[in-house]
Design an enzyme around this catalytic site. Structure first.
Site, PDB file in Angstrom:
ATOM      1  N   SER A 140       0.861  -1.190   0.000  1.00 24.69           N
ATOM      2  CA  SER A 140       0.000   0.000   0.000  1.00 24.69           C
ATOM      3  C   SER A 140       0.895   1.237   0.000  1.00 24.69           C
ATOM      4  CB  SER A 140      -0.860  -0.005   1.269  1.00 24.69           C
ATOM      5  OG  SER A 140      -1.527   1.224   1.462  1.00 24.69           O
ATOM      6  N   TYR A 153      -2.431  -0.261  10.555  1.00 30.75           N
ATOM      7  CA  TYR A 153      -2.446  -0.644   9.134  1.00 30.75           C
ATOM      8  C   TYR A 153      -1.123  -0.262   8.466  1.00 30.75           C
ATOM      9  CZ  TYR A 153      -4.138  -0.856   4.273  1.00 30.75           C
ATOM     10  OH  TYR A 153      -4.305  -1.135   2.924  1.00 30.75           O
ATOM     11  N   LYS A 157       1.545  -2.814   6.749  1.00 26.78           N
ATOM     12  CA  LYS A 157       1.964  -2.749   5.341  1.00 26.78           C
ATOM     13  C   LYS A 157       3.468  -2.507   5.215  1.00 26.78           C
ATOM     14  CE  LYS A 157      -1.990  -3.698   3.405  1.00 26.78           C
ATOM     15  NZ  LYS A 157      -2.179  -4.950   2.650  1.00 26.78           N
TER      16      LYS A 157
HETATM   17  N1  LIG Z   1      -8.756  -0.029  -1.353  1.00 28.60           N
HETATM   18  C1  LIG Z   1      -7.624   0.660  -1.272  1.00 28.60           C
HETATM   19  O1  LIG Z   1      -7.621   1.896  -1.454  1.00 28.60           O
HETATM   20  C2  LIG Z   1      -6.312  -0.029  -0.959  1.00 28.60           C
HETATM   21  C3  LIG Z   1      -5.160   0.755  -0.948  1.00 28.60           C
HETATM   22  C4  LIG Z   1      -3.934   0.155  -0.681  1.00 28.60           C
HETATM   23  C5  LIG Z   1      -3.867  -1.215  -0.434  1.00 28.60           C
HETATM   24  N2  LIG Z   1      -5.000  -1.950  -0.445  1.00 28.60           N
HETATM   25  C6  LIG Z   1      -4.854  -3.392  -0.153  1.00 28.60           C
HETATM   26  O2  LIG Z   1      -5.396  -4.147  -1.216  1.00 28.60           O
HETATM   27  C7  LIG Z   1      -5.959  -5.366  -0.709  1.00 28.60           C
HETATM   28  C8  LIG Z   1      -7.418  -5.478  -1.158  1.00 28.60           C
HETATM   29  O3  LIG Z   1      -8.125  -4.328  -0.662  1.00 28.60           O
HETATM   30  P1  LIG Z   1      -9.646  -4.025  -1.070  1.00 28.60           P
HETATM   31  O4  LIG Z   1      -9.794  -2.562  -1.060  1.00 28.60           O
HETATM   32  O5  LIG Z   1     -10.037  -4.811  -2.267  1.00 28.60           O
HETATM   33  O6  LIG Z   1     -10.394  -4.636   0.220  1.00 28.60           O
HETATM   34  P2  LIG Z   1     -11.922  -5.099   0.371  1.00 28.60           P
HETATM   35  O7  LIG Z   1     -12.231  -5.073   1.821  1.00 28.60           O
HETATM   36  O8  LIG Z   1     -12.775  -4.301  -0.554  1.00 28.60           O
HETATM   37  O9  LIG Z   1     -11.897  -6.612  -0.151  1.00 28.60           O
HETATM   38  C9  LIG Z   1     -11.118  -7.564   0.545  1.00 28.60           C
HETATM   39  C10 LIG Z   1     -11.519  -8.975   0.164  1.00 28.60           C
HETATM   40  O10 LIG Z   1     -10.747  -9.864   0.987  1.00 28.60           O
HETATM   41  C11 LIG Z   1     -11.626 -10.754   1.679  1.00 28.60           C
HETATM   42  N3  LIG Z   1     -11.034 -11.051   2.986  1.00 28.60           N
HETATM   43  C12 LIG Z   1     -11.031 -10.263   4.102  1.00 28.60           C
HETATM   44  N4  LIG Z   1     -10.432 -10.901   5.109  1.00 28.60           N
HETATM   45  C13 LIG Z   1     -10.036 -12.108   4.634  1.00 28.60           C
HETATM   46  C14 LIG Z   1      -9.381 -13.218   5.214  1.00 28.60           C
HETATM   47  N5  LIG Z   1      -9.025 -13.232   6.510  1.00 28.60           N
HETATM   48  N6  LIG Z   1      -9.138 -14.316   4.447  1.00 28.60           N
HETATM   49  C15 LIG Z   1      -9.513 -14.336   3.143  1.00 28.60           C
HETATM   50  N7  LIG Z   1     -10.152 -13.304   2.544  1.00 28.60           N
HETATM   51  C16 LIG Z   1     -10.417 -12.224   3.283  1.00 28.60           C
HETATM   52  C17 LIG Z   1     -12.952 -10.030   1.769  1.00 28.60           C
HETATM   53  O11 LIG Z   1     -14.041 -10.915   1.949  1.00 28.60           O
HETATM   54  C18 LIG Z   1     -13.002  -9.282   0.439  1.00 28.60           C
HETATM   55  O12 LIG Z   1     -13.531 -10.089  -0.600  1.00 28.60           O
HETATM   56  C19 LIG Z   1      -5.785  -5.308   0.803  1.00 28.60           C
HETATM   57  O13 LIG Z   1      -4.624  -6.015   1.178  1.00 28.60           O
HETATM   58  C20 LIG Z   1      -5.610  -3.833   1.082  1.00 28.60           C
HETATM   59  O14 LIG Z   1      -4.899  -3.576   2.267  1.00 28.60           O
HETATM   60  C21 LIG Z   1      -6.216  -1.397  -0.699  1.00 28.60           C
END
Ligand SMILES: NC(=O)c1ccc[n+]([C@@H]2O[C@H](COP(=O)([O-])OP(=O)(O)OC[C@H]3O[C@@H](n4cnc5c(N)ncnc54)[C@H](O)[C@@H]3O)[C@@H](O)[C@H]2O)c1
Length: 257
Positions: A140, A153, A157
């Site tokens: 991230s 968080y 990361k």
């Molecule tokens: N959305 C953002 O702006 C953003 C920015 C930087 C990094 N990220 C990273 O990208 C990744 C995905 O983020 P997102 O925004 O799609 O999140 P989200 O919450 O929209 O989706 C996450 C998915 O992971 C699943 N999940 C949650 N906990 C779980 C577990 N213990 N085991 C298996 N599956 C699990 C959920 O059911 C969901 O389908 C994450 O690692 C997040 O930290 C997201």
């Protein structure tokens, strides 16, 4: 032609679904895992209709044996494992003084322990195969910069970035590349929760936190799952064979390293 096989954790919604969709378009056979069975069923139906070869497995990335079972499921069903995307993760938005032991343990289990277990499970299979294996982790902007209300968080990361380097060094001799993608602000359900928590803490309107965080993005918009799919597609392809140990920012121009 050998069909390559990719695993995507947390691949049933949000950025993970965008990644899985792109890898499906690239011709990978897909194994998608998630904790949410309904998301898995809906995504599997949608992807089969689009012509992708996909199986799903419910599992929790913070449980080591679930990750091992996921890797074995890919091997048993498709005969090999080429790409493993440690995408699943959760956020945590609280003032520093309100951080609890329970919250620290939960975030580190899902965002950090999961990456260790995923790398181990994938590498165990990849090191027995010909060719170059690709392990790709969700980091991230918070893996490069630390933010208020996001201390746990951001620390998690940063740990993912560290594990990426250490694993790249250890597994290079087995022809395994380990890299991470570092998204900025994507309006997934994760950001809905971040926005709601910040609104509550600061007395902001719904949508205000998202607006404030994304106001300075040089590319002029928030991130789409397809933007993340693009970088993961590159890291999964042979075009990135000479890259390892990197955590690459894909944030539209927010954090500069
Ligand atoms: N959305 C953002 O702006 C953003 C920015 C930087 C990094 N990220 C990273 O990208 C990744 C995905 O983020 P997102 O925004 O799609 O999140 P989200 O919450 O929209 O989706 C996450 C998915 O992971 C699943 N999940 C949650 N906990 C779980 C577990 N213990 N085991 C298996 N599956 C699990 C959920 O059911 C969901 O389908 C994450 O690692 C997040 O930290 C997201």
């Amino acid at each position: 032609m050998v069909h390559k096989v990719a695993v995507v954790t947390g691949g049933a919604s949000g950025l993970g679904k965008g990644i899985a969709e792109r890898l499906g378009k690239d011709g990978f056979k897909l194994v998608i895992s998630d904790v949410n069975q309904k998301f898995l069923d809906d995504t599997q139906k949608e992807f089969i209709n689009k012509g992708y070869e996909v199986i799903t497995l419910k599992g929790d990335v913070s449980i080591q044996k679930d990750q091992q079972l996921l890797a074995q499921t890919a091997l048993n069903n498709f005969g090999r494992l080429d790409v493993w995307v440690n995408n699943a993760g959760i956020e945590s938005v609280v003032p520093f003084s309100d951080i609890t032991q329970e919250q620290l343990e939960k975030v580190f289990a899902i965002d950090v322990f999961s990456v260790v277990y995923g790398i181990q499970a994938a590498a165990e299979i990849m090191k027995t195969q010909d060719g170059i294996g690709k392990i790709i982790n969700a980091c991230s902007i918070a893996g490069h910069e630390s933010y208020e209300m996001l201390a746990t968080y951001s620390a998690a990361k940063h740990a993912v970035r560290s594990l990426t380097v250490a694993a790249a060094k250890e597994y290079a001799k087995h022809n395994i590349r380990v890299n991470s993608y570092c998204p900025g602000v994507a309006a997934t359900s994760m950001w809905d929760r971040v926005d709601a928590a910040m609104a509550k803490e600061y007395g902001w309107q719904p949508g205000e936190a998202l607006q404030k965080f994304s106001a300075g993005i040089l590319c002029g918009r928030t991130e789409e799952p397809a933007d993340v799919g693009n970088i993961v597609s590159f890291l999964a392809s042979s075009d990135s064979d000479y890259i390892t140990g990197q955590s690459i920012l894909v944030d539209g121009g927010m954090v500069f390293r």
